[in-house]
Write a protein that holds these residues in place. Structure first.
Motif, PDB file in Angstrom:
ATOM      1  N   SER A 190       0.837  -1.207   0.000  1.00 30.75           N
ATOM      2  CA  SER A 190       0.000   0.000   0.000  1.00 30.75           C
ATOM      3  C   SER A 190       0.869   1.254   0.000  1.00 30.75           C
ATOM      4  O   SER A 190       0.521   2.247  -0.620  1.00 30.75           O
ATOM      5  CB  SER A 190      -0.973  -0.011   1.171  1.00 30.75           C
ATOM      6  N   VAL A 192       3.950   1.363  -1.280  1.00 30.85           N
ATOM      7  CA  VAL A 192       4.609   1.422  -2.584  1.00 30.85           C
ATOM      8  C   VAL A 192       3.672   2.003  -3.634  1.00 30.85           C
ATOM      9  O   VAL A 192       4.055   2.826  -4.446  1.00 30.85           O
ATOM     10  CB  VAL A 192       5.047  -0.003  -3.017  1.00 30.85           C
ATOM     11  N   GLN A 193       2.413   1.563  -3.554  1.00 29.13           N
ATOM     12  CA  GLN A 193       1.452   2.011  -4.551  1.00 29.13           C
ATOM     13  C   GLN A 193       1.263   3.521  -4.510  1.00 29.13           C
ATOM     14  O   GLN A 193       1.203   4.164  -5.536  1.00 29.13           O
ATOM     15  CB  GLN A 193       0.108   1.341  -4.319  1.00 29.13           C
ATOM     16  N   THR A 194       1.196   4.054  -3.294  1.00 29.05           N
ATOM     17  CA  THR A 194       0.979   5.497  -3.204  1.00 29.05           C
ATOM     18  C   THR A 194       2.221   6.240  -3.670  1.00 29.05           C
ATOM     19  O   THR A 194       2.114   7.266  -4.326  1.00 29.05           O
ATOM     20  CB  THR A 194       0.609   5.912  -1.769  1.00 29.05           C
ATOM     21  N   HIS A 196       4.172   5.153  -5.886  1.00 28.49           N
ATOM     22  CA  HIS A 196       4.163   4.991  -7.332  1.00 28.49           C
ATOM     23  C   HIS A 196       3.280   6.059  -7.992  1.00 28.49           C
ATOM     24  O   HIS A 196       3.704   6.738  -8.908  1.00 28.49           O
ATOM     25  CB  HIS A 196       3.645   3.595  -7.670  1.00 28.49           C
TER      26      HIS A 196
END
Lengths: 204, 309
Positions: A190, A192-194, A196
């Motif tokens: 979660s 990493v996604q943000t 990204h």
């Protein structure tokens, strides 16, 4: 002629005839049945039918049953008896036989009504099943029941071969491991996604 | 009469202009989810079970603090202070990860960059309805292709916070629902968040067993899906080493695993009750497993397009 007589009875039902004609109707026994039927139709249309309608079927059934040959009862009672005894038997208890038939007939009617009711209910219940809200369940049979993992997933497995119990357990363990890992990764990723999406923003 | 109609025609564009677009609503939601202080009691509904939870968010000394607690079953909590999320679960040591939100209530992108979602979804303004005693405005996320599921969100018309979030499969059947039952906007951070901000939480774990993955590549991905993570780790529970790739389009998350094929045959595809599809394909002595809340056909196609650079 028939039609005009029907119209006349119909008018009488609606109360559009004078007393003389009404008296005439009372005298005409053939029109009585029609008179009754018209009243029934009128009541049905106005929704004034009573809870149960006495259509007088019982009389018809009784009459029909009386016409039936009475074979079974005498044979069942005395198969070894000679003709004379049989004759006397029939003479002594004819009413008994008829009433037995009558009862059986009534039960049969009641039973058939119950059967229709059950069949009706069943087919009614099955209808929504056909378009089940979860088609997945219909198309993919469940391999046993899955013990809930901590993430509370219950996989529904498409069974292709006959697996041994051990294989099924092993398969389920692997499937659960994959599902759990998938869900854990989302938790771990979660951040990493943000990040990204953030870098993507910067790039734009 | 004609004059009246003319007036109506002239006026209607103005009345529409006053209405916010679906995009505006979503931007406001993203802002509210980041800035507002609130307490939300929520139920999450999946095919055969309901999970109640409570979520609090506030600002303490300039730090954004939030708290999530699952109310049924063994205690399961998560606390976020700034960019550190700590998970407190009964059966394991508390651990922290780096993240700017607690995963598990609303999809990440609802509080993130809405524009990212536009690649895969069309935003359509829906009707209004009452949820948790509040007026809600519905916004649909309509999938632009058949490779993902539709979803819809209801926003509180006062605070723009999400009140309900549904995921629907391709047959428009509900897969999962997250629904607020009580929403309280707060002016002051609640006590529990102030305490949480002072507590010394474990340091962020360093995923040491995560190694660089092979150079995986996809010849085809549905529009809007990006690779977010690629690594090599061991599967939780059975400790098998796997090559792992995570894909997301903002709402749907897909995990791809490449592992050594097991002796046991795996089912080619399955769908769990909470809507996660799983596809297994055997390539030589390796098995590729794909999971995610998308149609199985999507996973099949993605798995087939996986190659090494």
């Amino acid at each position: 002629m028939v039609k005009s007589s029907q119209e006349w009875v119909s008018a009488a039902v609606d109360g559009e005839v004078n007393e003389q004609e009404l008296a005439q109707l009372c005298a005409d026994a053939d029109s009585h049945e029609q008179w009754q039927r018209y009243h029934m139709i009128g009541d049905t249309m106005r929704g004034e039918l009573p809870e149960s309608i006495d259509l007088d079927i019982t009389a018809n059934i009784a009459a029909a049953l009386e016409l039936e040959p009475t074979i079974i009862a005498p044979q069942a009672i005395a198969p070894q008896e000679n003709d004379e005894q049989k004759q006397s038997n029939l003479d002594s208890k004819p009413s008994n036989v008829v009433s037995l038939f009558k009862q059986v007939g009534q039960y049969a009617i009641a039973a058939s009504v119950a059967l229709v009711a059950i069949v009706g209910v069943q087919s009614y219940n099955q209808e929504p099943d056909v378009e089940s809200p979860l088609p997945v369940f219909n198309t993919r049979p469940l391999v046993g029941s899955v013990s809930p993992v901590s993430l509370q997933t219950g996989p529904v497995v498409k069974q292709q071969h006959d697996f041994t119990e051990e294989q099924v357990l092993e398969q389920r363990r692997r499937i659960n491991a994959y599902i759990q890992d998938h869900m854990l990764q989302q938790r771990l990723n979660s951040g990493v996604q943000t990040e990204h999406t953030y870098t993507e923003d910067v790039n734009r | 009469m004609r004059l009246f109609l003319l007036a109506l025609i002239l006026l209607s564009p103005f009345s529409f202009a006053q209405e916010m677009s679906a995009n505006d609503w979503l931007k406001n939601m993203s802002q509210s989810l980041t800035d507002k202080q609130f307490k939300a009691s929520v139920v999450q509904i999946q095919a055969d079970h309901i999970r109640p939870l409570v979520f609090l968010q506030g600002k303490v000394d300039g730090k954004s603090v939030s708290y999530l607690e699952y109310l049924n079953g063994p205690p399961k909590n998560a606390v976020k202070v700034d960019n550190k999320v700590t998970f407190l679960e009964l059966d394991q040591q508390p651990y922290s990860i780096k993240a700017n939100r607690i995963q598990g209530v609303w999809p990440a992108s609802l509080s993130g960059n809405i524009a990212k979602l536009e690649q895969g979804y069309q935003f359509v303004l829906g009707g209004r309805s009452r949820i948790a005693g509040r007026a809600g405005q519905m916004i649909r996320f309509i999938a632009k292709d058949e490779f993902r599921y539709d979803s819809q969100v209801w926003l509180d018309m006062e605070t723009f916070l999400p009140l309900r979030y549904d995921t629907l499969n391709r047959d428009k059947q509900l897969l999962e629902q997250t629904m607020v039952v009580e929403l309280l906007e707060l002016n002051e951070p609640p006590k529990i968040l102030i305490e949480a901000s002072k507590h010394d939480w474990p340091a962020v774990i360093n995923p040491t067993d995560r190694k660089e993955a092979q150079n995986w590549q996809f010849t085809w991905l549905p529009q809007g899906f990006d690779m977010v993570v690629a690594d090599n780790h061991r599967l939780i529970g059975i400790h098998e080493p796997v090559e792992y790739i995570a894909l997301t389009d903002g709402l749907a998350n897909i995990s791809i695993y490449v592992a050594r094929a097991s002796d046991n045959p795996m089912p080619e595809e399955l769908v769990t009750r909470n809507g996660i599809s799983m596809v297994v394909e055997k390539v030589g002595n390796a098995e590729i497993v794909a999971l995610g809340k998308v149609p199985t056909e999507t996973l099949e196609r993605i798995v087939r397009s996986l190659t090494l650079k």
